[in-house]
Structures are given as structure tokens and as C-alpha cells.
Design a protein around this motif. Structure first.
Motif, PDB file in Angstrom:
ATOM      1  N   ALA A   1       0.817  -1.208   0.000  1.00  0.00           N
ATOM      2  CA  ALA A   1       0.000   0.000   0.000  1.00  0.00           C
ATOM      3  C   ALA A   1       0.849   1.256   0.000  1.00  0.00           C
ATOM      4  CB  ALA A   1      -0.926   0.000   1.208  1.00  0.00           C
TER       5      ALA A   1
ATOM      6  N   PRO B   1       0.537   4.853   5.885  1.00  0.00           N
ATOM      7  CA  PRO B   1       0.829   3.411   5.941  1.00  0.00           C
ATOM      8  C   PRO B   1       1.286   2.969   7.330  1.00  0.00           C
ATOM      9  CG  PRO B   1       1.852   4.388   4.025  1.00  0.00           C
ATOM     10  CD  PRO B   1       1.315   5.513   4.835  1.00  0.00           C
TER      11      PRO B   1
ATOM     12  N   ILE C   1      -5.931   1.169   3.516  1.00  0.00           N
ATOM     13  CA  ILE C   1      -5.341   1.196   2.179  1.00  0.00           C
ATOM     14  C   ILE C   1      -6.149   2.133   1.286  1.00  0.00           C
ATOM     15  CG2 ILE C   1      -4.817  -0.198   0.149  1.00  0.00           C
ATOM     16  CD1 ILE C   1      -4.363  -2.536   2.136  1.00  0.00           C
TER      17      ILE C   1
ATOM     18  N   ALA D   1      -1.098  -1.059  -4.762  1.00  0.00           N
ATOM     19  CA  ALA D   1      -2.038  -0.667  -3.710  1.00  0.00           C
ATOM     20  C   ALA D   1      -3.405  -1.271  -3.969  1.00  0.00           C
ATOM     21  CB  ALA D   1      -2.125   0.854  -3.628  1.00  0.00           C
TER      22      ALA D   1
ATOM     23  N   ALA E   1      -3.337  -4.875  -2.958  1.00  0.00           N
ATOM     24  CA  ALA E   1      -3.436  -5.015  -1.497  1.00  0.00           C
ATOM     25  C   ALA E   1      -4.873  -4.790  -1.047  1.00  0.00           C
ATOM     26  CB  ALA E   1      -2.503  -4.023  -0.815  1.00  0.00           C
ATOM     27  N   LEU E   2      -5.516  -3.765  -1.656  1.00  0.00           N
ATOM     28  CA  LEU E   2      -6.903  -3.460  -1.302  1.00  0.00           C
ATOM     29  C   LEU E   2      -7.806  -4.647  -1.636  1.00  0.00           C
ATOM     30  CD1 LEU E   2      -8.787  -1.308  -0.256  1.00  0.00           C
ATOM     31  CD2 LEU E   2      -9.077  -0.479  -2.555  1.00  0.00           C
TER      32      LEU E   2
END
Lengths: 480, 102
Positions: A90, A237, A342, A446, A449-450
Motif C-alpha cells: 500500500a 501506511p 489502504i 495498492a 493489497a486493497l
């Protein structure tokens, strides 16, 4: 250090090795994106080794019985490694703000993850203290990573209050050492069983000091003063990392010390009452103070205090079911809160603001990010079909079975209050008029990750059985 | 021989003085020094307990050594943060470090 010790310690050793490697390579590498990739490789290697330890039946103790490699610590190792990996992913877009210091950033994420992993496995007071400080010192530095007065301020506040709380914790540990003459948790439990009743007031004082030290880590009221400021000032973060991994580490160490060393019936009755009171205070204060917040990071800070309150309901139950409830809750909270953060990282990096009012109309500017954030906020409230709902039902059920219905009623009322401020953000995003029509996008890592976090929330919400059986096995492994 | 209670009393007094300093001092460096006082009170406790109660091993002494080392690392980090703050706003007074509500 024998071969077996090295084998069992390898997940942590790998992280330490990669942390040093990254700092050295940072001197020569021009494109800092490689360092993020290397960090992920390190986390992956460590996770692979942890998987080998889990599957290969290598559980046991290491370094003269000071570290336990059991299902409990292995589960938390996966949790910390996963959280660290999502945070590294992220921060790919965000990390340009760290300018020349990206290498140090990734190295500190790795050392703090190693510290947390040791916190979850330590079964001896000195080891626990060192691993707690390894985690904390890395996090103090991470909190101050932006060249911005707010970030400095967050770091200073975190460090000063953290140092005070660890001094108080140490005083409690010294009292335990004085009462028992031991530092191993199980030896302490044995010695406390033989302790004359006249010494009990000293032990009670020690328990209060230790609760203070751990309460700071898990952000329980009244040791929560640092949370809003540190969450607001830190790089986002790092805030995400603090709210998930550091809190889980705090609960891991609390569970291990209190059930193993202070699990005797006389002590347990007292500290379960203390945790019940702290739970009520944290839930109520966290939720009420979250309502007027205008800054989303600060709001999520108060929300994390409230979530710590729900988690402490599990500590008050003193049952296997309650402990597995905490573990399940921590896992689902990790997915949920990381998902929310995130999305916040991606949005606030683009619009350069953390104010909830600036999130107005975000559903039009970025349907994906707004949708994911909404889903995670719904999970934080505890509405089906999300992981947060199952976690709350599971944990509160455990509390009701132990006759803590009054605590559960307070917790449910609090969940209703919390819907107000969580859904306030959702309302702003979907009903508000956008400040501009510029699209808000996020970089691919990112978004990946989300996706992991949101899918995790959904899957645990719909198919909770696998995670529940893991949580039960992990909870049982805590008491040998 | 000096009884154990004397050490414990000394440590209790030092710890309370440190806590008072933390709450009363406004300069970040002086707050750090007060925290050191609290940690040293703990060290006295550890060594005294170990010497009087667990005479066969040196658990308390080893623990105290670790506390000293960690405290040194902590001070190093704290001073660098205080320098960063001093550079950005020319003060090390914690009352003036108040961009966010304290």
C-alpha cells in the motif's frame, strides 16, 4: 545456539537479514521500487519458513525455553507478515514522500515485524521485554518518518508516552521477579501457586503495572492518550501498520503472559474484572470521541480504541472460547482495518487531505476506492455479510456463555453508536457533492493489497468455518 | 547487612520522583531524564531482588543489563527526534509541540 534453535528462529532471522541487506543496497540502488520488492521477498521467505514450521511438526521451544514456536505464535507470525506485506504494497505510491529514506523505511518495517513475531513467541520476561522494545523503537522511528512537524510531533509523543509505559511495565515485571524469583512464565505460575496469601497485595500491584504497560500497546482507555495524535501525524501506511499489527502484538503478549503466568484462579478473577472495566471504558470513550472527529485518521484512531474495547471483552471471559474469539476477531480486524486504511492511503495521497469533508462525493470520483472503503467501514460496524459481524457474534457469544451478559449489552449498544460515525463517512462519499470532478486513482500494487483485504473481509464473512477452526486450535495451544 | 526493604523503599522513591518529573517537567530532554530515573529505580529493584532472593542465579542482574542497553537505544532515538523538532520549530518544550491536540 543449536541447529534446532536456528531452524525455529529462522522466520525472524530472515527478516533481520533482509533488513540489513536493504539498508546496504539502499546506498547503491537508484530506483527505490526494487527495495519494496526485496522487502516483499523477505516477508515471503519468512512466511514460507513459518509455513514449513507449521506443517513440518517443528513446534517446540527455542533458545533455552525462552521462545515458544507453537500454533499460537505461528498464527500471529502469519498475521504480522501478512499485515506488513499489505502495508508495504500500500505504501508504493505514498513512499515518494520519504524521499531519500525509503530504504530505512522498509528496513524498519521488517525489524518491527520481527519484534512483533518475537513478542508473540516469547515465554520469558526478559525476552518479552526486549522484543517489545524492538517493536516499539522501530515504530517510534516510523511514526516520525515524514519531514513534517506533525509527524515529528507524533513520533515524540509516541516515544515519550511509550517509554513511560514501558518503565511502568518493567516495574511490574520486577515485582513478579521479586515474588517468584523466576522469569519463565510457567515457572512464575508454579511459584505463584505456592505464594503465601500475605504477599497478594504486591502481586496485585504488579498486575496493575503490567496491565498499564500492555494497555498502552493495545490502546486501551485510560492509556490511549497517544492514539489520536500519533495516528493523525504518522505517515498513513505506518498508521495502518500501528492500528493492526501493533495492536495484535499487544494482544498476543497479553494473552500469553496473563493466561500462562497469571492464570491462577485468585489472580485471574482480579485481572478479568480489570479488563472488563477497561473494556467498558475503551468502547464507550472511543466511540463517543470518534463522533466529532473531522480527520479520518483521527476518527479511525478512536475507532481502534473502541475495537480494543470489544477485544478486551474476550480477555475478561477467561475461557478457551473467549481466547479463540480474540484470535478470530484480530484476524478479521486485520483484514478490515487494513482495507479501510489502504483505501484512505490511496485517496488521501491523491487529494492531499485527511478531512472527512474532502471525501464528499468520492463515490463519483473513484467508485472502486469508495466502494471498498464503504465495505470495510460496514465490517467495522459489524453488519453482515462481513468478517466484522461474525467476529463480534463469536466473541460476544463467548462472553454470554461466561455470564458476562452485562458486558455484551454495553458492547452492542456501543456498536450501534459506532454506526453513526462510520456511516457518516459513507454518507459523505455517496451523498456529498464532489469538490472537483478529477478522478482519484491508485497505483496497481495498492489496488492489489486493497483487493486482498476486501476479499478477505468478504470471504471470512460468508465462510467463517475454516478460520473459526484455526482460531480454536490456536486458542487451545496457548495452554500446554 | 542492609535489609531488602531499604532497597525497595529507595527504588519506590526514585520511581515516584521520576514519575513526578515526567508529569511536571516541560522540557522534552528533562522528561527523558525523568524516564531514566524510573528505569534506574526498576534496575535497583531487579538487582536487589536477585541478590536477596535468587542468590544462585543472576537473573535480575542480567535483566538490569538489558534494561540499561535498551534505555540507551531509546535515548539515542529520542534525542534525534528532539533535534528534528528543534530544527523545525526552535523549541524543545513539549507544551509548544501542540499542532495536534495533546
Amino acid at each position: 545456539m543449536t541447529f534446532e534453535d536456528a531452524y525455529r528462529l529462522s522466520p525472524e532471522l530472515i527478516l533481520g537479514f533482509f533488513a540489513i541487506l536493504i539498508v546496504l543496497l539502499d546506498l547503491g540502488v537508484r530506483r527505490k521500487g526494487w527495495l519494496a520488492a526485496l522487502t516483499l521477498v523477505g516477508l515471503g521467505a519468512s512466511a514460507a519458513w513459518t509455513a514449513v514450521l507449521t506443517a513440518g511438526g517443528w513446534q517446540g521451544t527455542a533458545l533455552g525455553d525462552t521462545l515458544a514456536v507453537d500454533n499460537f505464535s505461528l498464527f500471529f507470525k502469519f498475521l504480522f507478515l501478512g499485515a506488513a506485506a499489505l502495508v508495504v504494497l500500500a505504501s508504493t505510491g505514498y513512499s515518494i514522500r520519504f524521499a531519500r529514506f525509503q530504504g530505512e523505511y522498509y528496513a524498519l518495517v521488517l525489524t518491527s515485524a520481527a519484534g512483533m513475531m518475537l513478542m508473540a513467541s516469547g515465554r520469558e520476561l526478559i525476552t518479552l521485554y526486549i522484543s517489545l522494545e524492538l517493536t516499539s523503537l522501530s515504530l517510534y522511528a516510523l511514526a516520525g518518518f515524514l519531514k513534517d512537524p506533525r509527524s515529528n510531533e507524533a513520533s515524540l509523543k509516541y516515544l515519550l508516552l511509550g517509554a513511560i509505559s514501558s518503565a511502568v511495565l518493567l516495574y511490574g515485571m520486577a515485582l513478579l521477579l521479586g515474588l517468584t524469583g523466576e522469569t519463565h512464565l510457567d515457572a512464575i505460575a508454579n511459584a505463584l501457586g505456592r505464594m503465601p496469601g500475605a504477599n497478594y497485595p504486591v502481586l496485585f500491584l504488579g498486575i496493575i503495572f503490567i496491565v498499564t504497560g500492555f494497555g498502552f500497546k493495545i490502546a486501551a482507555v485510560p492509556f490511549q492518550m497517544w492514539v489520536p495524535d500519533v495516528y493523525e501525524g504518522s505517515p498513513t501506511p505506518v498508521t495502518a501498520y500501528l492500528s493492526v499489527a501493533s495492536k495484535a502484538a499487544g494482544f498476543a503478549i497479553t494473552l500469553r503472559v496473563f493466561t500462562l503466568a497469571l492464570g491462577g484462579p485468585r489472580e485471574a478473577a482480579d485481572w478479568s474484572l480489570i479488563f472488563a472495566i477497561l473494556a467498558v471504558a475503551s468502547m464507550t470513550l472511543g466511540n463517543i470521541l470518534a463522533i466529532p472527529q473531522a480527520n479520518i485518521k483521527r476518527m479511525l484512531g478512536y475507532s481502534s480504541i473502541a475495537q480494543a474495547g470489544y477485544l478486551m471483552v474476550g480477555l475478561a471471559t477467561l475461557s478457551d472460547l473467549g481466547r479463540s474469539g480474540i484470535i478470530f476477531f484480530l484476524a478479521s480486524y486485520a483484514f478490515t482495518n487494513l482495507g479501510a486504511f489502504i483505501a484512505v492511503i490511496a485517496i488521501s495521497h491523491r487529494i492531499d487531505s485527511d478531512l472527512i469533508s474532502d471525501y464528499a462525493g468520492m463515490a463519483h470520483r473513484s467508485p472502486l476506492l469508495a466502494g471498498a472503503l464503504t465495505f470495510c467501514l460496514i465490517s467495522l460496524v459489524g453488519i453482515p455479510p462481513t468478517a466484522g459481524f461474525i467476529a463480534k457474534v463469536y466473541l460476544f457469544n463467548a462472553a454470554v456463555q461466561q455470564g458476562l451478559a452485562w458486558l455484551v449489552i454495553i458492547a452492542v449498544v456501543n456498536s450501534v453508536i459506532s454506526a453513526y460515525y462510520y456511516l457518516g463517512v459513507v454518507k459523505a462519499m455517496f451523498m456529498g457533492t464532489p469538490l472537483s470532478l478529477e478522478r482519484v486513482t491508485a497505483v496497481r500494487p495498492a489496488l492489489a493489497a486493497l483487493a486482498v483485504a476486501t476479499v478477505g473481509v468478504l470471504v471470512v464473512g460468508i465462510l467463517p468455518e475454516p478460520l473459526i477452526s484455526i482460531a480454536q486450535a490456536v486458542g487451545r495451544s496457548l495452554i500446554p | 547487612m542492609i535489609p531488602l526493604e531499604h532497597f525497595l523503599t529507595l527504588s519506590g522513591i526514585l520511581f515516584s520522583l521520576g514519575l513526578f518529573g515526567v508529569l511536571a517537567r516541560r522540557n522534552a530532554v528533562l522528561i527523558l531524564m525523568s524516564i531514566e530515573l524510573m528505569l534506574n529505580a526498576v534496575n535497583i529493584n531487579l538487582v536487589a531482588f536477585s541478590a536477596y532472593l535468587v542468590s544462585t542465579e543472576f537473573v535480575g542482574q542480567v535483566f538490569a543489563l538489558f534494561v540499561i542497553v535498551v534505555a540507551a537505544a531509546e535515548v539515542g532515538l529520542a534525542l534525534s527526534i528532539i533535534i528534528a523538532i528543534y530544527r523545525s520549530r526552535a523549541t524543545s518544550n513539549v507544551d509548544e509541540v501542540d499542532l495536534m491536540k495533546w
